[in-house]
Write a protein that holds these residues in place. Structure first.
Motif, mmCIF file in Angstrom:
data_model
loop_
_atom_site.group_PDB
_atom_site.id
_atom_site.type_symbol
_atom_site.label_atom_id
_atom_site.label_comp_id
_atom_site.label_asym_id
_atom_site.label_seq_id
_atom_site.Cartn_x
_atom_site.Cartn_y
_atom_site.Cartn_z
ATOM 1 N N GLN A 1 0.789 -1.120 0.104
ATOM 2 C CA GLN A 1 -0.123 0.168 -0.021
ATOM 3 C C GLN A 1 0.866 1.303 -0.068
ATOM 4 O OE1 GLN A 1 -3.041 0.230 2.605
ATOM 5 N NE2 GLN A 1 -3.853 1.954 2.320
ATOM 6 N N ALA A 2 0.525 2.246 -0.792
ATOM 7 C CA ALA A 2 1.134 3.673 -0.897
ATOM 8 C C ALA A 2 0.308 4.490 -0.679
ATOM 9 C CB ALA A 2 1.924 3.574 -2.430
ATOM 10 N N ARG A 3 0.558 5.866 -1.246
ATOM 11 C CA ARG A 3 -0.258 6.945 -0.919
ATOM 12 C C ARG A 3 -1.607 6.861 -1.717
ATOM 13 N NH1 ARG A 3 1.169 13.247 -1.275
ATOM 14 N NH2 ARG A 3 -0.736 14.074 -0.440
ATOM 15 N N PHE A 4 -1.391 6.545 -3.191
ATOM 16 C CA PHE A 4 -2.652 6.561 -4.122
ATOM 17 C C PHE A 4 -2.754 5.108 -4.578
ATOM 18 C CE2 PHE A 4 -1.026 11.101 -4.036
ATOM 19 C CZ PHE A 4 -1.974 11.671 -3.699
ATOM 20 N N PHE A 5 -1.995 4.126 -4.328
ATOM 21 C CA PHE A 5 -2.426 2.757 -4.894
ATOM 22 C C PHE A 5 -1.919 1.574 -3.999
ATOM 23 C CE2 PHE A 5 1.781 3.891 -6.127
ATOM 24 C CZ PHE A 5 2.477 2.602 -5.918
ATOM 25 N N LYS A 6 -2.731 0.382 -4.462
ATOM 26 C CA LYS A 6 -2.428 -0.930 -3.882
ATOM 27 C C LYS A 6 -1.925 -1.806 -4.760
ATOM 28 C CE LYS A 6 -6.115 -0.056 -0.058
ATOM 29 N NZ LYS A 6 -7.286 -0.759 0.351
ATOM 30 N N THR A 7 -1.067 -2.723 -4.162
ATOM 31 C CA THR A 7 -0.434 -3.914 -5.389
ATOM 32 C C THR A 7 -1.148 -4.947 -4.605
ATOM 33 O OG1 THR A 7 1.418 -3.556 -4.222
ATOM 34 C CG2 THR A 7 1.286 -2.403 -6.331
ATOM 35 N N ARG A 8 -1.461 -6.075 -5.408
ATOM 36 C CA ARG A 8 -1.747 -7.300 -5.053
ATOM 37 C C ARG A 8 -1.259 -8.198 -5.878
ATOM 38 N NH1 ARG A 8 -7.815 -6.814 -5.524
ATOM 39 N NH2 ARG A 8 -7.771 -4.677 -4.647
ATOM 40 N N GLN A 9 -0.620 -9.169 -5.228
ATOM 41 C CA GLN A 9 -0.182 -10.444 -6.129
ATOM 42 C C GLN A 9 -1.362 -11.408 -6.883
ATOM 43 O OE1 GLN A 9 2.628 -12.954 -3.991
ATOM 44 N NE2 GLN A 9 2.740 -14.280 -5.799
ATOM 45 N N PHE B 1 4.178 -17.675 -14.720
ATOM 46 C CA PHE B 1 4.465 -15.990 -14.428
ATOM 47 C C PHE B 1 3.384 -15.543 -13.344
ATOM 48 C CE2 PHE B 1 3.075 -11.623 -15.481
ATOM 49 C CZ PHE B 1 4.490 -11.178 -15.242
ATOM 50 N N VAL B 2 3.950 -14.971 -12.431
ATOM 51 C CA VAL B 2 3.277 -14.204 -11.315
ATOM 52 C C VAL B 2 3.193 -12.893 -11.647
ATOM 53 C CG1 VAL B 2 2.835 -14.268 -8.882
ATOM 54 C CG2 VAL B 2 3.778 -16.331 -9.629
ATOM 55 N N GLY B 3 2.191 -12.135 -11.803
ATOM 56 C CA GLY B 3 1.925 -10.761 -11.806
ATOM 57 C C GLY B 3 1.554 -10.076 -10.664
ATOM 58 N N PHE B 4 1.386 -8.696 -10.776
ATOM 59 C CA PHE B 4 0.843 -7.849 -9.790
ATOM 60 C C PHE B 4 -0.323 -6.936 -10.316
ATOM 61 C CE2 PHE B 4 4.685 -9.234 -8.209
ATOM 62 C CZ PHE B 4 4.631 -9.455 -6.744
ATOM 63 N N GLU B 5 -1.365 -6.896 -9.652
ATOM 64 C CA GLU B 5 -2.543 -6.009 -9.881
ATOM 65 C C GLU B 5 -2.375 -4.815 -9.138
ATOM 66 O OE1 GLU B 5 -7.320 -6.346 -9.692
ATOM 67 O OE2 GLU B 5 -6.047 -7.508 -8.421
ATOM 68 N N THR B 6 -2.519 -3.735 -9.983
ATOM 69 C CA THR B 6 -2.488 -2.466 -9.259
ATOM 70 C C THR B 6 -3.841 -1.559 -9.359
ATOM 71 O OG1 THR B 6 -0.106 -2.029 -10.125
ATOM 72 C CG2 THR B 6 -1.248 -0.039 -9.169
ATOM 73 N N VAL B 7 -4.290 -1.128 -7.918
ATOM 74 C CA VAL B 7 -5.260 -0.496 -8.132
ATOM 75 C C VAL B 7 -5.272 0.766 -7.590
ATOM 76 C CG1 VAL B 7 -7.749 -0.353 -6.568
ATOM 77 C CG2 VAL B 7 -6.662 -2.788 -7.039
ATOM 78 N N TRP B 8 -5.718 1.844 -8.448
ATOM 79 C CA TRP B 8 -5.422 3.153 -8.263
ATOM 80 C C TRP B 8 -6.678 3.899 -7.560
ATOM 81 C CZ3 TRP B 8 -0.823 5.591 -9.165
ATOM 82 C CH2 TRP B 8 0.249 5.216 -9.819
ATOM 83 N N GLU B 9 -6.378 4.826 -6.436
ATOM 84 C CA GLU B 9 -7.267 5.550 -5.906
ATOM 85 C C GLU B 9 -7.296 6.888 -6.542
ATOM 86 O OE1 GLU B 9 -6.617 5.889 -1.905
ATOM 87 O OE2 GLU B 9 -6.338 3.749 -1.607
ATOM 88 N N PRO B 10 -8.587 7.511 -6.682
ATOM 89 C CA PRO B 10 -8.383 8.872 -7.391
ATOM 90 C C PRO B 10 -7.690 9.923 -6.618
ATOM 91 C CG PRO B 10 -10.672 8.359 -6.377
ATOM 92 C CD PRO B 10 -9.645 7.121 -6.227
ATOM 93 N N PHE B 11 -7.052 10.641 -7.540
ATOM 94 C CA PHE B 11 -6.307 11.791 -6.922
ATOM 95 C C PHE B 11 -6.870 13.120 -6.623
ATOM 96 C CE2 PHE B 11 -3.301 9.666 -9.930
ATOM 97 C CZ PHE B 11 -2.112 9.523 -9.131
#
Length: 52
Positions: A14-22, A30-40
């Protein structure tokens, strides 16, 4: 390569404006990551200005 070990689960980041999930591994392994952005910023419905 046929004896691949299972991939360890990475905790959710978790960062300020987004979250990442495996994500789950695909058929090639291949294992990727999903990025979920929060509105600015917040968007407000436009209202026409009052007449003078």
């Amino acid at each position: 390569m046929s004896d691949q070990k299972p991939v360890d689960k990475v905790p959710e980041g978790q960062a300020r404006f987004f979250k990442t999930r495996q994500m789950e591994p695909n058929e090639k392994g291949f294992v990727g990551f999903e990025t979920v952005w929060e509105p600015f910023q917040k968007e407000v419905e436009y209202e026409t200005p009052k007449r003078p």
